[in-house]
Every structure is written in structure tokens, then in C-alpha cells.
Design a protein around this motif. Sequence first.
Motif, PDB file in Angstrom:
ATOM      1  N   ALA A  68     -13.941 -10.296-107.240  1.00  0.00           N
ATOM      2  CA  ALA A  68     -12.562 -10.726-106.997  1.00  0.00           C
ATOM      3  C   ALA A  68     -11.832  -9.698-106.129  1.00  0.00           C
ATOM      4  N   ARG A  69     -12.048  -8.412-106.385  1.00  0.00           N
ATOM      5  CA  ARG A  69     -11.428  -7.365-105.563  1.00  0.00           C
ATOM      6  C   ARG A  69     -11.932  -7.450-104.126  1.00  0.00           C
ATOM      7  N   ALA A  70     -13.216  -7.702-103.961  1.00  0.00           N
ATOM      8  CA  ALA A  70     -13.774  -7.817-102.612  1.00  0.00           C
ATOM      9  C   ALA A  70     -13.182  -9.015-101.881  1.00  0.00           C
ATOM     10  N   GLU A  71     -13.056 -10.143-102.554  1.00  0.00           N
ATOM     11  CA  GLU A  71     -12.467 -11.327-101.927  1.00  0.00           C
ATOM     12  C   GLU A  71     -11.012 -11.077-101.529  1.00  0.00           C
ATOM     13  N   THR A  72     -10.285 -10.357-102.359  1.00  0.00           N
ATOM     14  CA  THR A  72      -8.898 -10.008-102.029  1.00  0.00           C
ATOM     15  C   THR A  72      -8.863  -9.138-100.781  1.00  0.00           C
ATOM     16  N   LEU A  73      -9.758  -8.174-100.710  1.00  0.00           N
ATOM     17  CA  LEU A  73      -9.845  -7.302 -99.541  1.00  0.00           C
ATOM     18  C   LEU A  73     -10.198  -8.107 -98.290  1.00  0.00           C
ATOM     19  N   PHE A  74     -11.183  -8.999 -98.387  1.00  0.00           N
ATOM     20  CA  PHE A  74     -11.579  -9.808 -97.237  1.00  0.00           C
ATOM     21  C   PHE A  74     -10.425 -10.687 -96.766  1.00  0.00           C
ATOM     22  N   SER A  75      -9.693 -11.276 -97.699  1.00  0.00           N
ATOM     23  CA  SER A  75      -8.547 -12.111 -97.347  1.00  0.00           C
ATOM     24  C   SER A  75      -7.490 -11.295 -96.607  1.00  0.00           C
ATOM     25  N   ALA A  76      -7.249 -10.066 -97.068  1.00  0.00           N
ATOM     26  CA  ALA A  76      -6.266  -9.203 -96.414  1.00  0.00           C
ATOM     27  C   ALA A  76      -6.707  -8.851 -94.994  1.00  0.00           C
ATOM     28  N   ILE A  77      -7.990  -8.576 -94.821  1.00  0.00           N
ATOM     29  CA  ILE A  77      -8.525  -8.254 -93.491  1.00  0.00           C
ATOM     30  C   ILE A  77      -8.367  -9.443 -92.559  1.00  0.00           C
ATOM     31  N   LEU A  78      -8.746 -10.632 -93.035  1.00  0.00           N
ATOM     32  CA  LEU A  78      -8.656 -11.838 -92.213  1.00  0.00           C
ATOM     33  C   LEU A  78      -7.211 -12.192 -91.880  1.00  0.00           C
ATOM     34  N   SER A  79      -6.292 -11.972 -92.808  1.00  0.00           N
ATOM     35  CA  SER A  79      -4.888 -12.322 -92.569  1.00  0.00           C
ATOM     36  C   SER A  79      -4.262 -11.447 -91.487  1.00  0.00           C
ATOM     37  N   GLN A  80      -4.870 -10.313 -91.193  1.00  0.00           N
ATOM     38  CA  GLN A  80      -4.378  -9.435 -90.139  1.00  0.00           C
ATOM     39  C   GLN A  80      -4.989  -9.773 -88.776  1.00  0.00           C
ATOM     40  N   GLY A  81      -5.860 -10.783 -88.742  1.00  0.00           N
ATOM     41  CA  GLY A  81      -6.461 -11.199 -87.483  1.00  0.00           C
ATOM     42  C   GLY A  81      -7.797 -10.556 -87.174  1.00  0.00           C
ATOM     43  N   ALA A  82      -8.282  -9.719 -88.048  1.00  0.00           N
ATOM     44  CA  ALA A  82      -9.580  -9.075 -87.825  1.00  0.00           C
ATOM     45  C   ALA A  82     -10.705 -10.026 -88.225  1.00  0.00           C
ATOM     46  N   ARG A  83     -11.900  -9.753 -87.726  1.00  0.00           N
ATOM     47  CA  ARG A  83     -13.071 -10.543 -88.099  1.00  0.00           C
ATOM     48  C   ARG A  83     -13.965  -9.720 -89.017  1.00  0.00           C
ATOM     49  N   LEU A  84     -14.651 -10.428 -89.877  1.00  0.00           N
ATOM     50  CA  LEU A  84     -15.629  -9.788 -90.751  1.00  0.00           C
ATOM     51  C   LEU A  84     -16.983  -9.764 -90.040  1.00  0.00           C
ATOM     52  N   PRO A  85     -17.862  -8.839 -90.400  1.00  0.00           N
ATOM     53  CA  PRO A  85     -19.199  -8.832 -89.803  1.00  0.00           C
ATOM     54  C   PRO A  85     -19.883 -10.180 -90.004  1.00  0.00           C
ATOM     55  N   SER A  86     -20.532 -10.659 -88.984  1.00  0.00           N
ATOM     56  CA  SER A  86     -21.300 -11.914 -88.972  1.00  0.00           C
ATOM     57  C   SER A  86     -20.440 -13.162 -88.909  1.00  0.00           C
ATOM     58  N   GLN A  87     -19.132 -13.042 -88.938  1.00  0.00           N
ATOM     59  CA  GLN A  87     -18.263 -14.215 -88.933  1.00  0.00           C
ATOM     60  C   GLN A  87     -18.477 -15.050 -87.674  1.00  0.00           C
ATOM     61  N   ARG A  88     -18.579 -14.411 -86.512  1.00  0.00           N
ATOM     62  CA  ARG A  88     -18.780 -15.138 -85.258  1.00  0.00           C
ATOM     63  C   ARG A  88     -20.146 -15.833 -85.246  1.00  0.00           C
ATOM     64  N   ARG A  89     -21.156 -15.149 -85.771  1.00  0.00           N
ATOM     65  CA  ARG A  89     -22.506 -15.735 -85.809  1.00  0.00           C
ATOM     66  C   ARG A  89     -22.550 -16.972 -86.701  1.00  0.00           C
ATOM     67  N   PHE A  90     -21.910 -16.910 -87.877  1.00  0.00           N
ATOM     68  CA  PHE A  90     -21.906 -18.059 -88.772  1.00  0.00           C
ATOM     69  C   PHE A  90     -21.147 -19.235 -88.163  1.00  0.00           C
ATOM     70  N   LYS A  91     -20.059 -18.948 -87.442  1.00  0.00           N
ATOM     71  CA  LYS A  91     -19.310 -20.013 -86.779  1.00  0.00           C
ATOM     72  C   LYS A  91     -20.172 -20.660 -85.695  1.00  0.00           C
ATOM     73  N   ALA A  92     -20.858 -19.831 -84.901  1.00  0.00           N
ATOM     74  CA  ALA A  92     -21.719 -20.366 -83.842  1.00  0.00           C
ATOM     75  C   ALA A  92     -22.856 -21.196 -84.432  1.00  0.00           C
ATOM     76  N   ARG A  93     -23.404 -20.759 -85.534  1.00  0.00           N
ATOM     77  CA  ARG A  93     -24.487 -21.503 -86.188  1.00  0.00           C
ATOM     78  C   ARG A  93     -24.005 -22.876 -86.646  1.00  0.00           C
TER      79      ARG A  93
END
Length: 67
Positions: free
Chosen positions: A13-38
Motif C-alpha cells: 500500500a505504501r508503494a502504491e501511494t508512492l507510485f501514485s504521487a510520482i505519476l501525479s507529478q507527471g513523471a513516468r515509472l520504469p517500464s511504463q512506456r514499454r508496457f503502453k507500447a506493448r
Amino acid sequence: MKFAADRPGDPFARAETLFSAILSQGARLPSQRRFKARAETRANGIPLTDAEMSGLKHLLAQGLDAV
């Protein structure tokens, strides 16, 4: 989980909160572009140029041994 054994709460749950905060600032997570392309490739196929299609057709005409 050993790395979170002494910390209260759910580490996932803490990790998901952190990921949500990162994404809300406009940053990308590792592999996010690859998964979208796939996902786009699965939905729409792989775009090929006329030259690439011509090359594939040539190889097909030559048979599998040409590859």
C-alpha cells in the motif's frame, strides 16, 4: 517480507501511494512506456513501412531457408 518486517502497515500500500504521487507529478515509472507500447501493438498490430513489407514478401517468396 523481511525488508519491511519492523515497519507497521502494508508495504505494498505504501508503494502504491508512492507510485501514485510520482505519476501525479507527471513523471513516468520504469517500464511504463514499454508496457503502453506493448498494449498498443496487441490492439493495433505492428506498423511496417512499404519497404519492410516488400522485404518480408521477398523472404516469403524465397522460402524459410532464406531467413
